[in-house]
Write a protein that holds these residues in place. Sequence first.
Motif, short mmCIF file in Angstrom:
data_model
loop_
_atom_site.label_atom_id
_atom_site.label_comp_id
_atom_site.label_asym_id
_atom_site.label_seq_id
_atom_site.Cartn_x
_atom_site.Cartn_y
_atom_site.Cartn_z
N GLY A 73 0.75 -1.33 -0.09
CA GLY A 73 0.06 0.06 0.04
C GLY A 73 0.85 1.06 0.01
O GLY A 73 0.25 2.42 0.49
N SER A 74 1.98 1.27 -0.60
CA SER A 74 2.72 2.28 -0.45
C SER A 74 3.75 2.31 -1.83
O SER A 74 3.51 1.66 -2.68
N VAL A 75 4.50 3.34 -2.01
CA VAL A 75 5.34 3.50 -3.08
C VAL A 75 6.56 2.47 -3.42
O VAL A 75 7.30 2.28 -4.24
N MET A 76 6.61 1.87 -2.17
CA MET A 76 7.85 0.62 -2.16
C MET A 76 7.75 -0.11 -0.87
O MET A 76 7.04 0.33 0.05
N ALA A 77 8.56 -1.12 -0.91
CA ALA A 77 8.71 -1.98 0.23
C ALA A 77 10.12 -2.12 0.57
O ALA A 77 11.03 -2.43 -0.33
N THR A 78 10.24 -2.12 1.72
CA THR A 78 11.80 -2.37 2.09
C THR A 78 11.48 -3.53 3.08
O THR A 78 10.68 -3.79 3.96
N TYR A 79 12.67 -4.67 2.75
CA TYR A 79 12.67 -5.88 3.30
C TYR A 79 14.08 -6.47 3.46
O TYR A 79 14.89 -5.78 2.76
N PHE A 80 14.23 -7.25 4.26
CA PHE A 80 15.63 -7.93 4.42
C PHE A 80 15.16 -9.38 4.27
O PHE A 80 14.35 -9.89 4.48
N SER A 81 16.45 -10.08 4.61
CA SER A 81 16.53 -11.62 4.05
C SER A 81 17.24 -12.16 5.46
O SER A 81 17.95 -11.59 6.05
N VAL A 82 16.41 -13.23 6.00
CA VAL A 82 16.72 -13.84 7.21
C VAL A 82 16.89 -15.29 6.72
O VAL A 82 15.71 -16.09 5.93
N ALA A 83 17.75 -15.98 7.21
CA ALA A 83 17.74 -17.70 6.94
C ALA A 83 16.28 -17.94 7.62
O ALA A 83 16.24 -17.88 8.69
N ALA A 84 15.82 -19.13 6.63
CA ALA A 84 14.78 -19.76 7.27
C ALA A 84 14.82 -20.46 8.52
O ALA A 84 14.10 -20.31 9.54
N ASP A 85 15.90 -21.03 8.74
CA ASP A 85 16.15 -21.90 9.92
C ASP A 85 16.40 -20.69 11.28
O ASP A 85 16.57 -21.21 12.45
N ASP A 86 16.61 -19.53 11.07
CA ASP A 86 16.69 -18.43 12.07
C ASP A 86 15.53 -17.80 12.56
O ASP A 86 15.19 -17.20 13.36
N PHE A 87 14.64 -17.85 11.54
CA PHE A 87 13.34 -17.05 11.52
C PHE A 87 12.36 -18.05 12.41
O PHE A 87 11.86 -19.07 11.91
N LYS A 88 11.64 -17.33 13.51
CA LYS A 88 10.63 -18.15 13.99
C LYS A 88 9.62 -17.40 14.42
O LYS A 88 9.58 -16.38 15.08
N LEU A 89 8.32 -18.01 13.96
CA LEU A 89 7.08 -17.32 14.14
C LEU A 89 6.82 -17.62 15.45
O LEU A 89 6.41 -18.94 15.83
#
Length: 157
Positions: free
Chosen positions: A38-54
């Motif tokens: 919903g904006s002019v751009m998105a800012t994102y970053f990369s995390v290793a899947a095995d480090d990311f915990k929902l």
Amino acid sequence: MSEKFTGRCACGAMTYEFSNAPEFVANCYCKDCQKSSGSVMATYFSVAADDFKLLSGNPHPYPYIAASGNTLERNFCPDCGARVFTDKLSGFPGQVFVMLGSLDDPEAVKPPIMEIFTRFRISWTKALDVPQYPGRPDGKELSPSERQKVGAGEGCG
């Protein structure tokens, strides 16, 4: 032990954490990022899947075919609708792309190292002093007719 990075959606129903500071941070101006953020751009970053915990929440995934033909799932909070992360990236296996604005402390992450899909940049936005790419940095994109055949959008991934 390293410090934990934490984040959440707008309403707080979805929360997550990871340990390793991201090295890849990008601003994306693709049409999909514009629409889904919903904006002019998105800012994102990369995390290793095995480090990311929902930690909490039940994300609502939106499957997408990128301009490259790669598949991915953008994950939104089903309660507040905030886009929180993207996973199941066929072009970036083992990675999760997390929306910078969902971090509890976005200042803790390095600034973007590149801007991508700048051909869709809104005219009144200004480029950062980082490498600029009109599409994917590797140039891998399907032709418009190929995108139409597979139902791909004009987005990153």
